[in-house]
Design an enzyme around this catalytic site. Structure first.
Site, PDB file in Angstrom:
ATOM      1  N   ALA A 168     -35.558  27.472  12.124  1.00 36.93           N
ATOM      2  CA  ALA A 168     -34.783  26.417  11.464  1.00 36.93           C
ATOM      3  C   ALA A 168     -35.120  25.055  12.044  1.00 36.93           C
ATOM      4  O   ALA A 168     -35.273  24.071  11.308  1.00 36.93           O
ATOM      5  CB  ALA A 168     -33.292  26.702  11.587  1.00 36.93           C
ATOM      6  N   ASP A 169     -35.223  24.975  13.371  1.00 34.00           N
ATOM      7  CA  ASP A 169     -35.568  23.705  14.009  1.00 34.00           C
ATOM      8  C   ASP A 169     -36.937  23.209  13.560  1.00 34.00           C
ATOM      9  O   ASP A 169     -37.125  22.011  13.310  1.00 34.00           O
ATOM     10  CB  ASP A 169     -35.555  23.868  15.525  1.00 34.00           C
ATOM     11  CG  ASP A 169     -34.177  23.667  16.122  1.00 34.00           C
ATOM     12  OD1 ASP A 169     -33.805  22.521  16.364  1.00 34.00           O
ATOM     13  OD2 ASP A 169     -33.475  24.672  16.326  1.00 34.00           O
ATOM     14  N   SER A 170     -37.899  24.120  13.489  1.00 30.26           N
ATOM     15  CA  SER A 170     -39.253  23.703  13.135  1.00 30.26           C
ATOM     16  C   SER A 170     -39.333  23.225  11.691  1.00 30.26           C
ATOM     17  O   SER A 170     -39.969  22.198  11.399  1.00 30.26           O
ATOM     18  CB  SER A 170     -40.228  24.869  13.359  1.00 30.26           C
ATOM     19  OG  SER A 170     -40.262  25.234  14.720  1.00 30.26           O
ATOM     20  N   GLY A 173     -37.750  19.839  11.667  1.00 24.82           N
ATOM     21  CA  GLY A 173     -38.596  18.812  12.267  1.00 24.82           C
ATOM     22  C   GLY A 173     -39.684  18.334  11.333  1.00 24.82           C
ATOM     23  O   GLY A 173     -39.963  17.129  11.235  1.00 24.82           O
TER      24      GLY A 173
END
Length: 399
Positions: A168-170, A173
């Site tokens: 999810a973070d990637s 980003g």
């Protein structure tokens, strides 16, 4: 060598784990001058994630490449004042504190736009700046759970499954880097006016999971876990080869499905009425998996991939990190590149994320030690006196 299309752009990275730093890494890879702000004593929590070698965090070498580092305590009035001075010279600021934190320190969007009306401020949080969940702690794991990803991942009779990495973070980003560029384009066309980008971890991965909410809205259907199968086409699965490795097969296109069934010795099913659509093939997935899995299980991975390539069917080996590094296509296209690091010498890491013919970007240097650029930034950029810097260090404001 070109530093990339963003040469001359100034970015303040006031974020940690993981979406914000990745957004700023991408901007830095394509030429932006990124100034990474860490807490002067605690540093960035990102330094403690992943493996380390000789005390040096390896992920940090990549995620903080092309970034100049300064230790700055933003909760101290002197630190907040220094951030405002840096922001006055910047184009973009990326932060991921809980909503209200920057405002409490006196460096919220109103304060930042007072010193720099053209600043693009990207605010990355778990659930966004508004709504009933805005103040909750938000991490990628929670977004992976709430987006529908975990619900659809895993075997049909098993538990929901989370990824073993920052998915999810990637995704967030990468999406945030696009949002920043949209805001900069708007600034270019609106006489230099900046804006605030409200980016949550939840929305980008929710989009990536697919049209589940629309399907539920229109049909009342809640899709369920299928393991490695697809609800859209078959055969689509992972299959074990004779030499104990695994391959993944996809038949998203009708022509590919037909080539595959001819390859594995069952051309007769191609004439079945149900074979003409992905949905029809899904209804016969057990039968098709038996044909494909049986054929693959009698051959080595190299034999399977060679045969698929010959007939134009779609297959890929399931790779470990070692396989990625050794793959000839990855090497030929430099998806993994070698950069020189002051601690380790030549080291491999992911290359810049896409290729551009005129302004390709590059990795200028790897992630640095805490506060590596504090003195030079304060002296050269802000004109601080060395005695003033020494006093700020003694007070724990900078490092």
């Amino acid at each position: 060598m070109s530093d990339g299309p963003l040469t001359g752009l100034r970015v303040l990275d006031v974020s940690t784990i993981l979406a914000g730093p990745l957004c700023c890494q991408i901007l830095g890879d394509f030429g932006a001058d990124v100034i990474k702000i860490e807490h002067p004593t605690m540093g960035d929590s990102m330094r403690g994630h992943g493996k380390a070698k000789d005390g040096h965090p390896l992920w940090w070498k990549e995620i903080s490449r092309n970034k100049r580092l300064i230790g700055l305590n933003l909760s101290a009035p002197q630190g907040a004042a220094l951030l405002l001075r840096l922001a006055a010279r910047a184009d973009v600021l990326v932060e991921n504190f809980r909503p209200g934190t920057l405002e409490r320190w006196g460096v919220g969007p109103e304060d930042l736009h007072r010193v720099n009306p053209g600043l693009v401020i990207a605010r990355i949080t778990g659930f966004g700046q508004t709504g009933p969940y805005a103040s909750r702690a938000g991490f990628g794991t929670l977004a992976e759970a709430m987006s529908g990803f975990a619900h659809l991942t895993g075997t049909a009779d098993g538990p929901p499954t989370l990824p073993a990495f920052g998915l999810a973070d990637s995704i967030c980003g990468i999406a945030a880097s696009s949002a920043v560029m949209m805001a900069l384009w708007h600034r270019e066309r609106s006489g230099g006016r900046g804006q605030v980008v409200d980016m949550s971890l939840l929305e980008p991965i929710m989009t990536a999971v697919g049209p589940g909410p629309t399907v539920y809205d229109q049909l009342g259907v809640v899709e369920q876990r299928q393991g490695n199968r697809s609800t859209n086409n078959a055969p689509r699965n992972t299959y074990r080869t004779k030499d104990g490795t695994w391959v993944a097969v996809s038949t998203s296109a009708q022509a590919i499905a037909e080539r595959l069934l001819r390859l594995v010795g069952h051309p007769e099913v191609i004439d079945e009425p149900w074979f003409r659509t992905g949905a029809g093939r899904v209804a016969h997935a057990d039968e098709l998996d038996a044909y494909v899995g049986g054929w693959i299980g009698e051959r080595t991975r190299d034999e399977v991939t060679a045969a698929f390539a010959e007939v134009g069917a779609a297959v890929a080996p399931i790779y470990s990190a070692q396989d990625i590094v050794e793959d000839p296509h990855v090497r030929a296209t430099e998806m993994i590149t070698v950069v020189n690091d002051p601690d380790f010498g030549p080291m491999r890491m992911h290359n810049v994320m896409w290729r551009m013919s005129e302004t390709p970007g590059r990795i200028r240097f790897t992630g640095r030690d805490p506060g590596a650029d504090t003195d030079s930034l304060l002296i050269d950029e802000l004109g601080c006196d060395p005695a003033e810097i020494a006093d700020l260090k003694a007070r724990g404001v900078v490092a």
